[in-house]
Scaffold this active site. Sequence first.
Site, PDB file in Angstrom:
ATOM      1  N   CYS A   2       0.899  -1.062  -0.264  1.00  0.00           N
ATOM      2  CA  CYS A   2      -0.559  -0.089   0.099  1.00  0.00           C
ATOM      3  C   CYS A   2       0.194   1.197   0.094  1.00  0.00           C
ATOM      4  O   CYS A   2       2.009   1.593   0.685  1.00  0.00           O
ATOM      5  CB  CYS A   2      -1.004  -0.445   1.257  1.00  0.00           C
ATOM      6  SG  CYS A   2      -2.050  -1.152   1.016  1.00  0.00           S
ATOM      7  N   ARG A  27       4.364  -0.243  -4.997  1.00  0.00           N
ATOM      8  CA  ARG A  27       3.635  -1.798  -3.615  1.00  0.00           C
ATOM      9  C   ARG A  27       2.778  -1.739  -3.236  1.00  0.00           C
ATOM     10  O   ARG A  27       2.154  -1.805  -2.694  1.00  0.00           O
ATOM     11  CB  ARG A  27       3.227   0.142  -2.007  1.00  0.00           C
ATOM     12  CG  ARG A  27       4.783   0.767  -2.337  1.00  0.00           C
ATOM     13  CD  ARG A  27       4.797   1.857  -1.250  1.00  0.00           C
ATOM     14  NE  ARG A  27       4.785   1.468   0.568  1.00  0.00           N
ATOM     15  CZ  ARG A  27       5.144   1.131   0.797  1.00  0.00           C
ATOM     16  NH1 ARG A  27       6.845   1.041   0.162  1.00  0.00           N
ATOM     17  NH2 ARG A  27       5.359   0.722   1.892  1.00  0.00           N
ATOM     18  N   TRP A  75      -2.926  -2.509  -1.895  1.00  0.00           N
ATOM     19  CA  TRP A  75      -2.554  -4.005  -2.209  1.00  0.00           C
ATOM     20  C   TRP A  75      -3.479  -4.590  -1.532  1.00  0.00           C
ATOM     21  O   TRP A  75      -3.054  -4.403   0.605  1.00  0.00           O
ATOM     22  CB  TRP A  75      -1.184  -4.730  -2.122  1.00  0.00           C
ATOM     23  CG  TRP A  75      -0.876  -6.420  -2.000  1.00  0.00           C
ATOM     24  CD1 TRP A  75      -0.663  -6.067  -3.305  1.00  0.00           C
ATOM     25  CD2 TRP A  75      -1.039  -6.799  -1.167  1.00  0.00           C
ATOM     26  NE1 TRP A  75      -0.110  -7.682  -2.627  1.00  0.00           N
ATOM     27  CE2 TRP A  75      -0.258  -7.642  -2.004  1.00  0.00           C
ATOM     28  CE3 TRP A  75      -1.114  -7.393   0.172  1.00  0.00           C
ATOM     29  CZ2 TRP A  75       0.421  -9.232  -1.394  1.00  0.00           C
ATOM     30  CZ3 TRP A  75      -0.377  -8.331   1.011  1.00  0.00           C
ATOM     31  CH2 TRP A  75      -0.296  -9.317   0.386  1.00  0.00           C
ATOM     32  N   ASN A 101      -1.694   1.652   5.633  1.00  0.00           N
ATOM     33  CA  ASN A 101      -0.603   0.872   4.926  1.00  0.00           C
ATOM     34  C   ASN A 101      -0.629  -0.093   5.878  1.00  0.00           C
ATOM     35  O   ASN A 101       0.590   0.110   8.076  1.00  0.00           O
ATOM     36  CB  ASN A 101       0.675   1.240   4.765  1.00  0.00           C
ATOM     37  CG  ASN A 101       1.328   0.303   4.323  1.00  0.00           C
ATOM     38  OD1 ASN A 101       1.502  -0.879   3.902  1.00  0.00           O
ATOM     39  ND2 ASN A 101       2.877   0.838   4.280  1.00  0.00           N
ATOM     40  N   GLY A 102      -0.647  -1.671   6.665  1.00  0.00           N
ATOM     41  CA  GLY A 102       0.145  -2.374   7.481  1.00  0.00           C
ATOM     42  C   GLY A 102      -1.476  -3.260   7.709  1.00  0.00           C
ATOM     43  O   GLY A 102      -2.859  -3.368   6.864  1.00  0.00           O
ATOM     44  N   GLU A 495      16.570 -17.995  -9.180  1.00  0.00           N
ATOM     45  CA  GLU A 495      16.327 -16.774  -8.903  1.00  0.00           C
ATOM     46  C   GLU A 495      16.109 -16.616 -10.477  1.00  0.00           C
ATOM     47  O   GLU A 495      14.506 -15.527 -10.613  1.00  0.00           O
ATOM     48  CB  GLU A 495      17.511 -15.413  -8.755  1.00  0.00           C
ATOM     49  CG  GLU A 495      17.283 -14.876  -9.275  1.00  0.00           C
ATOM     50  CD  GLU A 495      16.401 -13.616  -8.475  1.00  0.00           C
ATOM     51  OE1 GLU A 495      15.879 -14.492  -7.295  1.00  0.00           O
ATOM     52  OE2 GLU A 495      15.565 -12.172  -9.000  1.00  0.00           O
ATOM     53  N   LYS A 499      11.651 -15.192 -11.388  1.00  0.00           N
ATOM     54  CA  LYS A 499      11.877 -14.206 -11.794  1.00  0.00           C
ATOM     55  C   LYS A 499      10.653 -15.018 -13.018  1.00  0.00           C
ATOM     56  O   LYS A 499       9.790 -13.613 -13.905  1.00  0.00           O
ATOM     57  CB  LYS A 499      12.736 -13.702 -12.851  1.00  0.00           C
ATOM     58  CG  LYS A 499      14.380 -13.426 -12.295  1.00  0.00           C
ATOM     59  CD  LYS A 499      13.328 -11.201 -12.154  1.00  0.00           C
ATOM     60  CE  LYS A 499      12.893 -11.333 -10.858  1.00  0.00           C
ATOM     61  NZ  LYS A 499      13.759 -10.951  -9.081  1.00  0.00           N
ATOM     62  N   GLU A 502       7.039 -15.153 -11.397  1.00  0.00           N
ATOM     63  CA  GLU A 502       5.798 -13.764 -10.787  1.00  0.00           C
ATOM     64  C   GLU A 502       5.277 -12.859 -11.686  1.00  0.00           C
ATOM     65  O   GLU A 502       4.582 -11.824 -11.815  1.00  0.00           O
ATOM     66  CB  GLU A 502       6.863 -12.878  -9.666  1.00  0.00           C
ATOM     67  CG  GLU A 502       8.640 -12.425 -10.048  1.00  0.00           C
ATOM     68  CD  GLU A 502       9.259 -12.009  -9.266  1.00  0.00           C
ATOM     69  OE1 GLU A 502       8.132 -11.419  -8.310  1.00  0.00           O
ATOM     70  OE2 GLU A 502      10.424 -11.335  -9.251  1.00  0.00           O
ATOM     71  N   HIS A 518      16.018 -37.121  -9.462  1.00  0.00           N
ATOM     72  CA  HIS A 518      15.621 -37.443  -8.285  1.00  0.00           C
ATOM     73  C   HIS A 518      14.020 -37.377  -8.241  1.00  0.00           C
ATOM     74  O   HIS A 518      13.346 -37.642  -7.692  1.00  0.00           O
ATOM     75  CB  HIS A 518      16.490 -37.431  -7.261  1.00  0.00           C
ATOM     76  CG  HIS A 518      17.405 -37.313  -6.832  1.00  0.00           C
ATOM     77  ND1 HIS A 518      17.778 -39.318  -6.434  1.00  0.00           N
ATOM     78  CD2 HIS A 518      18.842 -37.231  -7.380  1.00  0.00           C
ATOM     79  CE1 HIS A 518      19.460 -39.053  -6.213  1.00  0.00           C
ATOM     80  NE2 HIS A 518      19.510 -37.790  -6.533  1.00  0.00           N
ATOM     81  N   LYS A 617       5.356  -4.104  -4.162  1.00  0.00           N
ATOM     82  CA  LYS A 617       7.361  -4.281  -3.767  1.00  0.00           C
ATOM     83  C   LYS A 617       7.708  -4.396  -2.839  1.00  0.00           C
ATOM     84  O   LYS A 617       9.015  -4.783  -2.528  1.00  0.00           O
ATOM     85  CB  LYS A 617       7.582  -3.213  -4.651  1.00  0.00           C
ATOM     86  CG  LYS A 617       9.392  -2.786  -4.256  1.00  0.00           C
ATOM     87  CD  LYS A 617       9.680  -3.435  -5.755  1.00  0.00           C
ATOM     88  CE  LYS A 617      11.014  -3.439  -5.945  1.00  0.00           C
ATOM     89  NZ  LYS A 617      11.726  -4.410  -6.426  1.00  0.00           N
TER      90      LYS A 617
HETATM   91  C1  F6R Z   1      10.736 -10.725  -6.611  1.00  0.00           C
HETATM   92  C2  F6R Z   1      10.864 -10.026  -5.686  1.00  0.00           C
HETATM   93  C3  F6R Z   1      10.704 -10.667  -4.158  1.00  0.00           C
HETATM   94  C4  F6R Z   1      11.688  -9.527  -2.669  1.00  0.00           C
HETATM   95  C5  F6R Z   1      10.725 -10.165  -1.817  1.00  0.00           C
HETATM   96  C6  F6R Z   1      11.857  -9.459  -0.090  1.00  0.00           C
HETATM   97  O1  F6R Z   1      11.504 -10.771  -7.750  1.00  0.00           O
HETATM   98  O2  F6R Z   1      11.570  -8.813  -5.626  1.00  0.00           O
HETATM   99  O3  F6R Z   1      10.834 -11.731  -3.398  1.00  0.00           O
HETATM  100  O4  F6R Z   1      12.856 -10.575  -3.324  1.00  0.00           O
HETATM  101  O5  F6R Z   1       9.764  -9.502  -1.388  1.00  0.00           O
HETATM  102  O6  F6R Z   1      12.428  -7.474  -0.501  1.00  0.00           O
HETATM  103  P1  F6R Z   1      13.312  -7.981  -0.054  1.00  0.00           P
HETATM  104  O7  F6R Z   1      14.035  -7.727  -0.786  1.00  0.00           O
HETATM  105  O8  F6R Z   1      12.491  -6.140  -0.184  1.00  0.00           O
HETATM  106  O9  F6R Z   1      13.179  -7.153   1.534  1.00  0.00           O
END
Ligand code: F6R
Length: 622
Positions: A2, A27, A75, A101-102, A495, A499, A502, A518, A617
């Site tokens: 948010c 956010r 969010w 937010n929260g 990773e 990517k 998501e 396995h 984010k």
């Molecule tokens: C993936 C992504 C998330 C963050 C995770 C941790 O692309 O962005 O998996 O890595 O939410 O976020 P931070 O690094 O902000 O603690």
Amino acid sequence: MCGIVGYLGKREAFPILIKGLRRLEYRGYDSAGVALINEAGGLNVYKTKGKVDNLVEYTSDKDKTGTIGIAHTRWATHGEPSAVNAHPHYSQSHNLAIIHNGIIENYADLKGKLIEKGVEFKSDTDTEVVVQLVEYIMNKKQLDLLTAVQVALYQVIGAYAIAIIDKRDPLQIIAARKQSPLVVGIGDGEFFLGSDASPIIEYTDKVVYLEDGNIAVLRLDKNRSENSGMELKVVSILGEEQELTVKKVDIDLGQIEKGGYPHFMLKEIFEQPECLTNCMRGRINVEADHVTLSALIDYRRQLLSAKRVLIVACGTSWHAGLIGKQLIESFCRIPVEVEYASEFRYRNPVVTKDDVVIAISQSGETADTLAAIQLAKERGAFIYGICNAIGSSIPRATDTGTYIHVGPEIGVASTKAFTGQVTVLTMFALALAEAKGTMARDEYIKVVKGLSEVPELIREVLKSNEKVADLARTFTYAHNFLYLGRGFSYPVALEGALKLKEISYIHAEGYPAAEMKHGPIALIDSDMPVVVIATHNTMYEKVLSNIQEIKARKGRVIALVTKGDDKIAKIADEVIELPDVQECLEPLVATVPLQLLSYYVAVCKGKDVDQPRNLAKSVTVE
Ligand code: F6R
């Protein structure tokens, strides 16, 4: 999660709030809303489901006047994404409006009690309970808004950043925070409020980061001319006045705009050479063959005496942690464990004062990582943070740390922050190894030099952009992907898979290549693309055999190979060449084509790359 924006000043608030929401949309973006108090003292709340664009369209024929307002991009946690559940929320009398937010954990209990007293609720959110409670307290006890907010927050359990306005007092915004970030910007005769500094920096570089448990009163006195009639007061929930520290933010506007790229994600992928140069600036001195991290100078004793390192992080940052483990173990010969912060915090882990805990977070606000830090602190560990967002909660909660300095990351899928984190982890491992004397000098010099050349190598990798875009088109049909790698490349496989899933919503899994036999090998058929990191390193022959096994089952192999490798080119369906690089630095270059691959697959599928569904984010809820 948010985004919160507020404005109080002499200009029309609406355009400033909308611009701010756009900057904070990363956010959360399932609904948006704004509340404005107009000249006549009317409090107008407008909100819509979906993105900020919908809100702009919806308000096109509405009264948007007013020099005070608050706005929100959501969010969803409690209550589905809808216009009713969007913020701001009115109080019952429509005198007050709130954004939040929260999560309010005891909202059901508070709501039940207020309903018994005759309060009527409009939404399913936890947020509405706060504004209704504030109003109820104001009326029942005849209190002013600030005191009523204090009394209400005393009863609230949970995490929050809130802003409240009252139409009877159009010269004041009350804001408060606990475990959710909030920044006040101080302009000339005007105040700004934001979940982070991005909606503020266009107007002022003077900010106050609110501390946990603080309530800020932003007030204009139009009859006072000194300091343009502005008054900023910060108090605790109990009303004790708090000291204010005004800081200067050092973000330039270009860093938070797309700069000609169609998406932030692509811009951030392409920025990596420059970002990593910034990350290493002043820390790597190639002429002197030396890495200097101030944390290791200031806290040498604590860091050198670690018997064990524990890394806590989530998501992509956790993947960086897996690479950090291999670097620290191999350079410094200290055992390292990597934990999901969300698991660590709830499982009574063994942590002692002999441990150093490394917390990795791009946003510096991830609730699980913050809670893991808290727990480790209580058990006496020394906490070292690796973060990007300057002044955020995690760097403030740690004993020391190193910023990755890659600039604001706006695309929801993390790219440059990951390579920044791995760069800092490499420097940390090198600096610690040198201090401990656990690394041969020539090896140390070789890695220092190699690391300093990484930005140039990434520039070279980025030249494969067109090729990866073409390749992505070929594979958009797929419903599943497998990513394989070994050693340092295994976290890269994880990773790459994260990517892809998501932003393109294609199911993808990362596996250590040797584990394929396995179980996952059962998935392989002619429809299954398998991305294999098969560069010329100590595992080369073994990974080559894995590729043969996939081909024998008609899987389609996209191989990342070292430039000039013609062995794998003969058997793989597609190859992407990487420059030759030391094995321990390989994640920094091998990740880049995987970022591009996921980006282009998502673009081909017409997905919203920068704001994928259901994500946000900054994950400030558990
Ligand atoms: C993936 C992504 C998330 C963050 C995770 C941790 O692309 O962005 O998996 O890595 O939410 O976020 P931070 O690094 O902000 O603690």
